[in-house]
Scaffold this active site. Structure first.
Site, mmCIF file in Angstrom:
data_model
loop_
_atom_site.group_PDB
_atom_site.id
_atom_site.type_symbol
_atom_site.label_atom_id
_atom_site.label_comp_id
_atom_site.label_asym_id
_atom_site.label_seq_id
_atom_site.Cartn_x
_atom_site.Cartn_y
_atom_site.Cartn_z
ATOM 1 C CB ILE A 10 -0.926 -0.298 1.134
ATOM 2 C CG1 ILE A 10 -1.894 -0.971 1.482
ATOM 3 C CG2 ILE A 10 -1.485 1.183 1.206
ATOM 4 C CD1 ILE A 10 -2.642 -1.156 0.249
ATOM 5 C CB THR A 116 -6.686 -2.272 8.319
ATOM 6 O OG1 THR A 116 -7.239 -1.708 6.975
ATOM 7 C CG2 THR A 116 -8.108 -2.557 8.505
ATOM 8 N NE ARG A 145 -13.574 3.032 0.920
ATOM 9 C CZ ARG A 145 -14.285 3.832 1.226
ATOM 10 N NH1 ARG A 145 -14.467 4.598 -0.302
ATOM 11 N NH2 ARG A 145 -15.874 3.491 2.084
ATOM 12 C CE LYS A 197 -9.853 -1.626 4.971
ATOM 13 N NZ LYS A 197 -8.916 -1.867 3.678
ATOM 14 C CG ASN A 201 -12.028 -5.537 3.989
ATOM 15 O OD1 ASN A 201 -12.011 -5.049 2.539
ATOM 16 N ND2 ASN A 201 -10.306 -5.274 3.894
ATOM 17 N NE ARG A 237 -35.109 -5.386 -4.052
ATOM 18 C CZ ARG A 237 -35.666 -5.090 -4.724
ATOM 19 N NH1 ARG A 237 -35.774 -4.287 -5.824
ATOM 20 N NH2 ARG A 237 -36.893 -5.987 -4.977
ATOM 21 N N GLY A 248 -8.098 -15.736 1.102
ATOM 22 C CA GLY A 248 -6.557 -15.716 1.431
ATOM 23 C C GLY A 248 -6.425 -14.140 1.598
ATOM 24 C CB CYS A 251 -7.885 -6.971 3.283
ATOM 25 S SG CYS A 251 -6.108 -6.534 2.470
ATOM 26 C CE1 TYR A 310 -3.829 -11.253 -2.036
ATOM 27 C CE2 TYR A 310 -6.138 -11.479 -1.839
ATOM 28 C CZ TYR A 310 -4.784 -10.477 -2.206
ATOM 29 O OH TYR A 310 -5.316 -9.675 -2.695
#
Ligand code: SAJ
Length: 401
Positions: A10, A116, A145, A197, A201, A237, A248, A251, A310
């Protein structure tokens, strides 16, 4: 000047995009290999569009160093692991980074945490450090994000959340993030930024767990889970995600545990989802056994796992379902399966080959754990193999979850 602390998945793209958009940026990392390699104009991981961005940032004068800088804004992007037993977030890397920042930062600077963390963690673990330093410092939380595989695009286009204690700091940060981010920048308080946040996830984890549970129910009662999800998703919906061999990455498989750890007894659906997703590698093993029996295969020496990362088209293996599956076999004292992944160039598991041809030569039964572009493109050339496709990424006569 902006000092980015932590040049990983990141921090590095964030540093590069800020520099490429005209900000004066210095990236700091405590790993000498990372700093050396960036200073030698070599990237430390692969990601779509990262090369171009890197060279653009270098042209704009970005610097990489082991030292913390005197800056106006610090952006901290260091790992936040969780304790495997208590399931609580471990903020030791953030605390250490903030401690080092506090030694050099001028008064009135802003420290932004992008890593995070669980709701309340800044108040609990970081604010006391700042208070103790007795400098006027502004804290903020701007959780990242971006999704690996489309990081650069998402850095530029996703909406962002910026949590601060006061409107003035929010305004300053909005200006900085707007230098590269075309998405909406939502200003809020720190705790709401932390919580939203983790909630994002967790929402995805629960949705994937629902798809995985459906896969198990459908397998049990002879229904095609993919057909059922395809039809259900026609409802305006309903949007069920895809079942797979597990969840994996650093996050989605980690963040929901923060809520479970902090709110035991309240986080029930969240815990159930985690357990379902964690059970998927074992479910794949069960499928492998069933398919071996059906095809009269006695030993596992010619069964191979395609994919170690992952997810598809990234080189990140953290918490990967394939590694979880191998760990599960190890616990049961089963000999490890042969593995191959075109994105993983180093040896990370016991029986690993580095070329698709060799992998195909050594296997009669292939389990596709990751739908990398390579296998999707090449699959029509593969003949006379038994295939379990856990991702529904190839067409033809194959077994599925
Ligand atoms: N997966 C499934 N079925 C699906 C989708 C994903 O089994 O339908 C699996 C993947 O194969 C992988 C895992 O879930 O093993 C997670 O992959 P992902 O693509 O869903 O997400 P990440 O972990 O790469 O990135 C997520 C993103 N969060 C959300 O979509 C809410 C990203 O936007 C975040 O920035 C990132 O977490 C993060 O760093 O928090």
């Amino acid at each position: 000047m902006i000092n980015i602390i932590g040049l990983g998945y990141i921090g590095l793209p964030t540093a590069l995009i800020l520099a490429a958009n005209g900000n004066q940026v210095v990236g700091t990392d405590n790993n000498k290999n990372v700093v050396d390699s960036l200073n030698h104009r070599e990237l430390t991981f692969q990601e779509k569009g990262l090369d171009e961005l890197f060279f653009c940032a270098l042209d704009h004068g970005i610097k990489f160093t082991l030292e913390y800088q005197k800056a106006d804004i610090y952006i901290i992007s260091v790992p936040t692991p969780y304790d495997k037993i208590s399931k609580k977030v471990n903020t030791e890397y953030i605390e250490s980074a903030v401690g080092s920042v506090l030694e050099v930062c001028p008064a009135d600077s802003i420290i932004v945490i992008e890593s995070t963390i669980s709701p309340g963690a800044i108040d609990k673990y970081i604010r006391p450090l700042v208070d103790h330093a007795a400098k006027k410092i502004h804290l903020a939380h701007a959780p990242e994000r971006i999704i690996p595989g489309a990081m650069i695009y998402e850095l530029e286009h996703n909406s962002r959340t910026v949590g601060t204690d006061d409107a003035e700091t929010g305004k300053k940060l909005k200006e900085i993030y707007s230098s590269f981010c075309k998405g909406e920048i939502v200003l809020t308080d720190i705790r709401s930024a932390e919580m939203s946040k983790v909630v994002e996830n967790t929402f995805r984890d629960i949705n994937i767990a629902f798809a995985n549970e459906l896969a198990k129910i459908c397998r049990f009662d002879h229904m095609d889970v993919y057909e059922i999800i395809r039809i259900a998703n026609k409802h305006p919906r309903v949007n069920i995600l895809s079942p797979g061999p597990g969840v994996g990455g650093h996050c989605i498989s980690v963040d929901p545990w923060f809520l479970v750890g902090d709110y035991p007894g309240l986080a029930n659906i969240i815990l159930a989802a985690r357990k379902i997703n964690d059970s998927m590698p074992e479910f794949v093993l069960q499928r492998i056994r069933e398919i071996m029996q059906e095809n009269n295969i006695q030993d596992t020496s010619r069964v191979g796992l395609y994919g170690l990362t992952y997810k598809e088209n990234v080189d990140d293996v953290r918490e990967s379902p394939t590694l979880q599956l191998l760990e599960c076999m190890r616990k049961h004292l089963a000999p490890p399966l042969l593995c191959y992944d075109p994105m993983v160039k180093e040896k990370i598991v016991e029986r690993q080959v580095f070329c698709l041809d060799e992998f195909l030569r050594q296997t009669d039964f292939i389990v596709i754990m990751v739908g990398h572009k390579e296998i999707v493109d090449y699959f029509s050339h593969i003949r006379d193999k038994i295939v379990l496709d856990t991702r529904k990424c190839v067409c033809g006569e194959v077994y599925r979850l």
